[in-house]
Scaffold this motif. Sequence first.
Motif, mmCIF file in Angstrom:
data_model
loop_
_atom_site.group_PDB
_atom_site.id
_atom_site.type_symbol
_atom_site.label_atom_id
_atom_site.label_comp_id
_atom_site.label_asym_id
_atom_site.label_seq_id
_atom_site.Cartn_x
_atom_site.Cartn_y
_atom_site.Cartn_z
ATOM 1 N N ARG A 1 4.280 -46.764 -26.920
ATOM 2 C CA ARG A 1 4.632 -48.041 -27.529
ATOM 3 C C ARG A 1 5.741 -47.912 -28.573
ATOM 4 N NH1 ARG A 1 1.537 -50.893 -30.331
ATOM 5 N NH2 ARG A 1 -0.018 -49.359 -30.963
ATOM 6 N N PRO B 1 11.415 -50.873 -25.803
ATOM 7 C CA PRO B 1 12.734 -51.366 -26.229
ATOM 8 C C PRO B 1 12.683 -52.678 -27.006
ATOM 9 C CG PRO B 1 12.424 -51.679 -23.873
ATOM 10 C CD PRO B 1 11.276 -50.841 -24.349
ATOM 11 N N ASP B 2 11.776 -53.570 -26.648
ATOM 12 C CA ASP B 2 11.688 -54.871 -27.321
ATOM 13 C C ASP B 2 10.287 -55.422 -27.093
ATOM 14 O OD1 ASP B 2 11.825 -57.423 -28.299
ATOM 15 O OD2 ASP B 2 13.700 -57.942 -27.312
ATOM 16 N N THR B 3 9.492 -55.461 -28.150
ATOM 17 C CA THR B 3 8.090 -55.872 -28.004
ATOM 18 C C THR B 3 7.929 -57.361 -27.732
ATOM 19 O OG1 THR B 3 7.913 -56.095 -30.408
ATOM 20 C CG2 THR B 3 7.231 -53.994 -29.438
ATOM 21 N N LYS B 4 9.027 -58.115 -27.747
ATOM 22 C CA LYS B 4 8.955 -59.540 -27.406
ATOM 23 C C LYS B 4 9.324 -59.791 -25.952
ATOM 24 C CE LYS B 4 10.000 -61.117 -32.106
ATOM 25 N NZ LYS B 4 10.919 -61.914 -32.960
ATOM 26 N N GLN B 5 9.844 -58.776 -25.306
ATOM 27 C CA GLN B 5 10.303 -58.908 -23.926
ATOM 28 C C GLN B 5 9.209 -58.476 -22.959
ATOM 29 O OE1 GLN B 5 13.821 -56.602 -23.167
ATOM 30 N NE2 GLN B 5 13.664 -56.783 -20.945
ATOM 31 N N PHE C 1 6.719 -55.684 -22.353
ATOM 32 C CA PHE C 1 6.386 -54.915 -23.552
ATOM 33 C C PHE C 1 5.645 -55.734 -24.608
ATOM 34 C CE2 PHE C 1 10.273 -53.217 -21.591
ATOM 35 C CZ PHE C 1 9.771 -51.987 -21.197
ATOM 36 N N GLY C 2 5.740 -57.052 -24.497
ATOM 37 C CA GLY C 2 5.039 -57.900 -25.448
ATOM 38 C C GLY C 2 3.698 -58.411 -24.953
ATOM 39 N N GLN D 1 -0.969 -54.368 -26.495
ATOM 40 C CA GLN D 1 -0.759 -54.221 -27.933
ATOM 41 C C GLN D 1 -1.920 -53.459 -28.578
ATOM 42 O OE1 GLN D 1 2.290 -55.176 -29.169
ATOM 43 N NE2 GLN D 1 2.543 -55.513 -26.960
ATOM 44 N N TYR E 1 7.764 -45.734 -19.765
ATOM 45 C CA TYR E 1 7.143 -45.838 -21.079
ATOM 46 C C TYR E 1 5.645 -45.548 -21.055
ATOM 47 C CZ TYR E 1 11.631 -47.902 -22.105
ATOM 48 O OH TYR E 1 12.988 -48.106 -22.237
#
Length: 233
Positions: free
Chosen positions: A11, A15-19, A22-23, A28, A86
């Motif tokens: 985690r 690259p982008d936890t809003k994308q 990944f979000g 999480q 990832y």
Amino acid sequence: MVYLRTIKLLREEFPDTKQYPFGLPSLQKIDEIELESSVTFFVGENGSGKSTLLEAIAYQCGFHTAGGSRNNYYEVEKSESSLGDYIRLSWMPKLTNGFFLRAESFYQFASHIDDTNGYKNYGGRSLHEQSHGESFFSVFANRFSGKGIYLLDEPEAALSPMRQLAFLYVMKDLIEDGAQFLIATHSPILMGLPGTKILNFDASPLEAIRYEDTEHYQITRRFLENPHKYLTE
């Protein structure tokens, strides 16, 4: 047998936890997912991340992410795994034998098998010349064999309730021969297999859940007890 023991989420490298993906709430606040059973079910609503994680595991296993094994090479649009780089897998021991069955892109996989005359290894009959359910069973019967890891994404999509029960018997025999399964499913029949672990992707972070506590079981039971209530309210 449990060969794949741990799925580690990198985690800190997302690259982008809003994308997406990944979000995803299910991913999480969790660093590792421990696998403790020969069969692990991934359950949850559409978009919860269960198929995305299964695809990433297939990528790390070296399987074609549109379906197949290490020996299948064919082009499919948007077959890459955005989460695949990832995660890390921990094995004991590591296996190379296995298969990724993905209902969504099974047509393309069947076309690949036909184009390479590979149907000779799948019962000797084109997968396209069989019903959807029959072609799935051709894969189960001819490609799944004992010691290996088998990743299945919504296998119930092609199976009637009776065929789902028949598949449970196939799984039982394969488990006794040393197979490990990870299955993303919406089927209360499949996830009712005793002695398995169910991971709920509707939770944040994902967590283990009892079969009787799954939404799939609860809704199916209530509907079967009183279908009138659901259809008249």
